[in-house]
Every structure is written in structure tokens, then in C-alpha cells.
Write a protein that holds these residues in place. Sequence first.
Motif, short mmCIF file in Angstrom:
data_model
loop_
_atom_site.label_atom_id
_atom_site.label_comp_id
_atom_site.label_asym_id
_atom_site.label_seq_id
_atom_site.Cartn_x
_atom_site.Cartn_y
_atom_site.Cartn_z
N SER A 18 7.87 2.08 7.62
CA SER A 18 6.48 2.31 7.21
C SER A 18 6.17 1.88 5.78
N PHE A 19 7.18 1.53 5.01
CA PHE A 19 6.97 1.22 3.60
C PHE A 19 6.92 -0.29 3.37
N ASP A 20 6.01 -0.70 2.50
CA ASP A 20 5.83 -2.12 2.20
C ASP A 20 6.75 -2.62 1.09
N TYR A 21 7.13 -1.70 0.20
CA TYR A 21 7.78 -2.13 -1.05
C TYR A 21 8.57 -0.96 -1.62
N ALA A 22 9.70 -1.28 -2.25
CA ALA A 22 10.49 -0.27 -2.95
C ALA A 22 11.04 -0.87 -4.24
N PHE A 23 11.17 -0.03 -5.25
CA PHE A 23 11.75 -0.43 -6.53
C PHE A 23 12.85 0.56 -6.88
N VAL A 24 14.03 0.05 -7.21
CA VAL A 24 15.19 0.90 -7.46
C VAL A 24 15.73 0.65 -8.86
N ASP A 25 15.70 1.69 -9.69
CA ASP A 25 16.27 1.64 -11.04
C ASP A 25 16.83 3.03 -11.32
N ALA A 26 17.97 3.31 -10.71
CA ALA A 26 18.57 4.64 -10.80
C ALA A 26 20.08 4.49 -11.00
N ASP A 27 20.86 5.47 -10.55
CA ASP A 27 22.31 5.41 -10.74
C ASP A 27 22.90 4.24 -9.96
N LYS A 28 23.55 3.36 -10.68
CA LYS A 28 23.99 2.08 -10.12
C LYS A 28 25.05 2.25 -9.02
N GLY A 29 25.85 3.29 -9.13
CA GLY A 29 26.90 3.50 -8.15
C GLY A 29 26.39 3.79 -6.75
N LYS B 224 0.82 -1.21 0.00
CA LYS B 224 0.00 0.00 0.00
C LYS B 224 0.86 1.26 0.00
N ASN B 225 1.97 1.23 0.72
CA ASN B 225 2.86 2.38 0.85
C ASN B 225 4.20 2.02 0.23
N THR B 226 4.55 2.65 -0.90
CA THR B 226 5.71 2.21 -1.67
C THR B 226 6.64 3.37 -2.02
N ILE B 227 7.86 3.01 -2.41
CA ILE B 227 8.87 3.97 -2.86
C ILE B 227 9.39 3.53 -4.22
N GLY C 297 8.98 -6.22 4.45
CA GLY C 297 8.90 -5.44 3.22
C GLY C 297 9.94 -5.88 2.21
N VAL C 298 9.70 -5.53 0.95
CA VAL C 298 10.55 -6.00 -0.14
C VAL C 298 11.08 -4.82 -0.95
N VAL C 299 12.36 -4.88 -1.31
CA VAL C 299 12.93 -3.95 -2.27
C VAL C 299 13.45 -4.74 -3.46
N ILE C 300 13.18 -4.24 -4.67
CA ILE C 300 13.67 -4.86 -5.89
C ILE C 300 14.68 -3.93 -6.56
N ARG D 102 19.58 2.96 3.34
CA ARG D 102 18.45 3.80 3.76
C ARG D 102 17.12 3.05 3.69
N LEU D 103 16.98 2.23 2.66
CA LEU D 103 15.73 1.49 2.51
C LEU D 103 15.57 0.42 3.59
N MET D 104 16.66 -0.08 4.12
CA MET D 104 16.57 -1.02 5.22
C MET D 104 15.99 -0.38 6.48
N LYS D 105 16.01 0.93 6.54
CA LYS D 105 15.38 1.65 7.65
C LYS D 105 13.94 2.05 7.30
N LEU D 106 13.70 2.35 6.04
CA LEU D 106 12.38 2.82 5.64
C LEU D 106 11.38 1.68 5.44
N LEU D 107 11.87 0.53 4.98
CA LEU D 107 10.98 -0.62 4.79
C LEU D 107 10.62 -1.25 6.12
N LYS D 108 9.39 -1.74 6.22
CA LYS D 108 9.01 -2.49 7.40
C LYS D 108 9.66 -3.88 7.35
N VAL D 109 9.76 -4.55 8.48
CA VAL D 109 10.20 -5.94 8.48
C VAL D 109 9.18 -6.75 7.68
#
Length: 239
Positions: free
Chosen positions: A148-159, A73-76, A176-179, A167-174
Motif C-alpha cells: 500500500s505504500f508508494d515510497y519509503a526513506f530509511v536513515d536509521a541503525d545501519k545494522g 501519497k502514502n509513505t514511510i 514503489g521506491v525505497v531510499i 519488510r519494506l518489500m512487502k509494504l511497498l507496492k510494485v
Amino acid sequence: MGNSTEHGEKEIRGLLQSDALYNYVLETSVYPRELEPLKELRDITAQHSEAWMGTAPDAGQFVTMMLKLLNAKNTIEVGVYTGYSLLLTALTIPEDGKITAIDLNREYYDIGLPIIKKAGVEHKIDFIESKALSALDHLLKDKEKEGSFDYAFVDADKGNYWNYHERLMKLLKVGGVVIYDNTLWGGTVAMSCEEEVPEIYKSNWKPILELNKLLAEDPRVQLSHVPLGDGITICRRIY
């Protein structure tokens, strides 16, 4: 998840399968179920000079299923480009769901914005024109955003992928998933030395190798490295 340029399409499709097999998957299982707004945005993006930055539709289909399984529901979204993955997320999450979408380039986002508006999901998107690290750090200043975040998707500067990860390990809930996208980097991750790497891939070859190593060693996540598009790595936060 890009895989649509002349210089990269065959290489990415050929990582684990032939063009014929990849097209079979698209024609049989992906395109028939692709929603019309997504098809329209994919077609528009294909005409852009940097179309290789667009999301591969088979990977997008997988992300849609992941969002449903998570009841996200709450994503980045870090890195938006023309918004294919952003749109599919907005179409998938509930009516009162929210996406914090971060990108340096508003012009790319504006390419897809008319389709997003026509699809009736613009109200779910909070677009932030900013460097991603600054935007993520700003989010972390609000203690209510942590976990507070359920999900994140990262497709930006690889470096900066690992910096985003921290940072996402703090923003995502236990749970939660980041791709992370492009983690096979055109197949070059399997090359033994930089001299073998085509020039177009060289600048981010070492950062992607280092990211893959660090993610594999990170005890905070459950991990799966999936050969969709240009490779996606799925990390589920476990503590």
C-alpha cells in the motif's frame, strides 16, 4: 544523509567532488529553491550536537523530485531525527497524503515539530515512537497495509537496514521506491580492510558493505547507487 560535522563534512563532500564544487551546487541550485521551513529546520539542526545525522540539502532536493515523479501519497520514514526529510516529504505529498514516521527518540522529533506545525503539515504525519522492526512488523499484521505504500526513506541503525528492506518489500507496492541513506559511509566502502577505516566508521562498515552487496543481488528491485550526501541507494520494487 548527514554531512555537517567537523569530522565528517570534508570527507563526505570530498567523496566525488571538491568543497568548492559542492558549495557551487548548493549555492546555485539547492539553496535558492529550498523552502523557508526547510531552511529554518536545517539551521536549527546545525546547532545540535549530533547535526551530522541531518539530511544533506542536495540529497533532500533529489528526494523531493523523486516524490513528485512517483506521485507519492502514502509513505514511510524509518529514522526521523529532527525531521528535515520528513518535513520535505510532508511539504511535497498531497494534502491528503500520509507519512508513517518511525523513530525511537521523540526528543529529536520535537526539535523540528514547531516548524512542522508552523508549515501546516503536521496532520500528514503519524509519528510512532518505537523500534523500527517492531513498528514495521505491526504494520504487516494489517493485510491491507501490504503493497500500500508508494515510497519509503530509511536513515536509521545501519545494522538493521536489510531487515527493514525485507519488510519494506512487502509494504511497498510494485513500482514503489525505497531510499537508503549513508550507503557510501564516508567513502569507507572503498577501503580494502577494516584497519584502514577511521574509528568513527568502523561499527557500521561491515553492515553497509553487506547491505550494498545484498541490494545489488536482489532481483526484486531496480537499483541506482547515487553519490549524494553520504551516498543514497534507490530501490524500485519490480515484483
